[in-house]
Design a protein around this motif. Structure first.
Motif, mmCIF file in Angstrom:
data_model
loop_
_atom_site.group_PDB
_atom_site.id
_atom_site.type_symbol
_atom_site.label_atom_id
_atom_site.label_comp_id
_atom_site.label_asym_id
_atom_site.label_seq_id
_atom_site.Cartn_x
_atom_site.Cartn_y
_atom_site.Cartn_z
ATOM 1 N N PRO A 28 4.118 -1.822 -18.985
ATOM 2 C CA PRO A 28 4.109 -2.710 -17.821
ATOM 3 C C PRO A 28 2.709 -2.959 -17.289
ATOM 4 N N PHE A 79 9.858 -6.070 -18.620
ATOM 5 C CA PHE A 79 9.215 -5.156 -19.549
ATOM 6 C C PHE A 79 10.195 -4.315 -20.358
ATOM 7 N N SER A 80 11.437 -4.222 -19.908
ATOM 8 C CA SER A 80 12.391 -3.358 -20.596
ATOM 9 C C SER A 80 13.571 -4.105 -21.210
ATOM 10 N N VAL A 103 8.209 -1.222 -12.584
ATOM 11 C CA VAL A 103 6.908 -1.816 -12.851
ATOM 12 C C VAL A 103 6.191 -2.131 -11.552
ATOM 13 N N SER A 109 4.175 1.551 -11.965
ATOM 14 C CA SER A 109 5.236 2.082 -12.802
ATOM 15 C C SER A 109 4.705 3.118 -13.773
#
Length: 210
Positions: A32, A80-81, A183, A204
């Motif tokens: 992140p 980001f995930s 994040v 994060s």
């Protein structure tokens, strides 16, 4: 739209209920970076605009600010995930869920029924979104998420649209993604409740303020 498409489009697909299992299921998560609110624009649609104004009018300012934090942190986590989730229809559905998940807690709504606030809120949301022209599947997705957003546990599965708790929110009754998985996001919805002052960012994978 076919039933299978509705399930995919509006967040009905099942995810692991366990936060640890959910995070372990990520495919190629990205490192992140810091995000600003300009990096997470609100959906630009008549429905989204109407619901933002409805929530701003009906919710206490503290609850409205909390709801906006839920949206910003949730989208930041997904970037980001779980980037595969971030279609326009999913983002709009998540915004509606974030804004309306605590509508049953307003002073008027909490005293108007003996139903639990999340059940009453789900019924209110279903009616509201249908009246505002949301597709039936989207209205039902948001309503179910509101009804189930306190359905905590570590076994089984849950819906995609279940909200995340913001990392500094002390309410024990919201599903929580651990702070180290949140994040960095610069959020203007501060804890004092005026919603106008940017109060910082949250780092994060380290949990330090920046």
């Amino acid at each position: 739209m076919a039933r299978d498409e509705d399930i995919k489009t509006y967040g009905f697909a099942a995810l692991p209920r366990s936060t640890a299992a959910l995070l372990a299921s990520r495919v190629d998560p990205k490192q992140p970076t810091e995000l600003g609110v300009d990096d997470i624009p609100l959906p630009d649609s008549p429905l989204a605009g109407k619901v933002v104004e409805y929530a701003r009018k009906e919710l206490p300012v503290e609850t409205f600010n909390h709801s906006m934090r839920v949206f910003y942190y949730g989208i930041a986590i997904a970037k980001f995930s779980f980037p595969e989730l971030l279609t326009p229809s999913w983002i709009t559905t998540y915004l509606l869920t974030s804004l309306l998940h605590d509508i049953g807690t307003t002073p008027t709504n909490i005293t108007s029924t003996l139903l639990s606030f999340e059940f009453h809120g789900g019924l209110l949301v279903l009616d509201l979104l249908k009246k505002e022209g949301a597709p039936t599947a989207q209205a039902e997705s948001v309503a179910e998420a509101v009804i189930r957003h306190q359905d905590l546990g570590e076994t089984g599965q849950r819906r995609q649209e279940r909200g995340t708790r913001t990392p500094t929110d002390n309410s024990e009754y919201h599903e929580c993604v651990p702070p180290h998985e949140v994040v960095a996001v610069f959020c203007p919805y501060d804890w004092a409740g005026d919603g106008a002052q940017a109060v910082g960012a949250y780092e994060s994978f380290g949990g330090e303020g920046v």
